[in-house]
Design an enzyme around this catalytic site. Structure first.
Site, mmCIF file in Angstrom:
data_model
loop_
_atom_site.group_PDB
_atom_site.id
_atom_site.type_symbol
_atom_site.label_atom_id
_atom_site.label_comp_id
_atom_site.label_asym_id
_atom_site.label_seq_id
_atom_site.Cartn_x
_atom_site.Cartn_y
_atom_site.Cartn_z
ATOM 1 N N PRO A 2 0.960 -1.136 0.057
ATOM 2 C CA PRO A 2 -0.054 0.097 -0.048
ATOM 3 C C PRO A 2 0.878 1.371 0.049
ATOM 4 C CG PRO A 2 -0.574 -1.422 1.862
ATOM 5 C CD PRO A 2 0.643 -2.145 1.099
ATOM 6 N N GLU A 3 0.732 2.115 -1.168
ATOM 7 C CA GLU A 3 1.237 3.391 -0.960
ATOM 8 C C GLU A 3 0.193 4.448 -1.535
ATOM 9 O OE1 GLU A 3 5.099 3.714 -2.887
ATOM 10 O OE2 GLU A 3 5.559 1.591 -2.239
ATOM 11 N N ASN A 165 8.011 2.491 -0.261
ATOM 12 C CA ASN A 165 9.433 1.819 -0.729
ATOM 13 C C ASN A 165 9.514 1.616 -2.199
ATOM 14 O OD1 ASN A 165 11.542 1.620 0.988
ATOM 15 N ND2 ASN A 165 11.350 -0.578 0.680
#
Length: 278
Positions: A2-3, A165
């Site tokens: 999840p971003e 990331n």
């Protein structure tokens, strides 16, 4: 992982399923809010803020959730089998006459007054996918600590909200610098275009089921998760090393030829990407 883009998608699914509908089922499976009953209240909207989800409910209430590394919200038509994981992983259930939203493995789940939302998201910098986006402010935030490694600065949600990331590694590749380059050493022309580039890649992916930064079929990402495989530009093996203070694992990928700047001791041994978040 999840971003900002995947959280935006989750918010859109939840908003479509719940907004404007009266809750007929409510079950918050965390000790502090286990007795809270939201049935009979109308869901007003579901709004993403960086990596946070704010479900606003009639009566001045907000259900705040954060997916962290592997949390998820699934939406099911009533009567359909739930397939997001075993029952003991369910942390929240919100249902109406047509749809049921089920929150799995949510590490952050709290019910608060809508007027108190600033307590949980007020620290965030400009949201790359939000109405508060301000490129100048985001760049100023990043440059405020010129000695800080670029990768760490990008992950700091107080600077700009939504990068995790994956996008950290991909943005550094697109800028041609390593994630360990001090922010202050980033060439001025690249620093100037960084906020717009970050916004562009997240916006390009917010409606896509599979995240991509390359535009190439079969090669979705330039470096993330590709340790030991040839760089798509120069064929040098992509490398991976951990970045941060060691409190959590943040595998960071880069091409030692295409990206200039400092780098730690490295390994080119292929490894599966870990799920990380901020």
């Amino acid at each position: 992982m999840p971003e900002g883009d995947t959280v935006w998608q989750a918010a859109n699914r939840l908003h479509t399923a719940l907004a404007g509908q009266v809750l007929t089922r409510s079950d918050l499976r965390v000790p502090k809010f286990a007795t809270a009953d939201l049935t009979g209240r109308t869901v007003l909207d579901v709004t993403p803020r960086g990596k946070h989800l704010l479900t606003r409910i009639e009566g001045g209430l907000t259900l705040h959730s954060h997916l962290k590394m592997d949390g998820s919200w699934k939406v099911y038509a009533n009567g359909r089998r739930w397939t997001g994981g075993p029952a003991h992983q369910i942390r929240a259930i919100l249902g109406n006459a047509d749809r049921t939203a089920v929150g799995y493995r949510l590490p952050v789940l709290e019910l608060l007054r809508t007027s108190d939302e600033d307590r949980v998201v007020g620290h965030l910098g400009p949201d790359l996918l939000g109405p508060d986006w301000n490129a100048d402010r985001a760049l100023a935030n990043l440059l405020a600590d010129p000695a800080r490694p670029l990768g760490e600065a990008l992950l700091d949600q107080r600077n700009l909200a939504g990068i995790g990331n994956v996008y950290k590694s991909e943005l550094c590749f697109l800028l041609g610098v390593t994630p360990w380059l001090p922010v202050g050493a980033l060439p001025a022309d690249r620093a100037a275009k960084l906020p717009a580039l970050a916004k562009k890649v997240l916006e390009a992916n917010r409606d896509r089921p599979v995240r991509t930064t390359t535009g190439r079929h079969g090669h979705d990402l330039f470096v993330y998760g590709r340790a030991g495989t040839p760089c798509l530009r120069c064929r040098t093996p992509v490398r991976v090393a951990n970045q941060g203070d060691g409190s959590r694992e943040r595998p960071t990928y880069w091409c030692p030829t295409c990206q200039k700047g400092p780098a730690p001791g490295t390994t080119s041994r292929p490894r599966a990407p870990h799920r990380t978040t901020n």
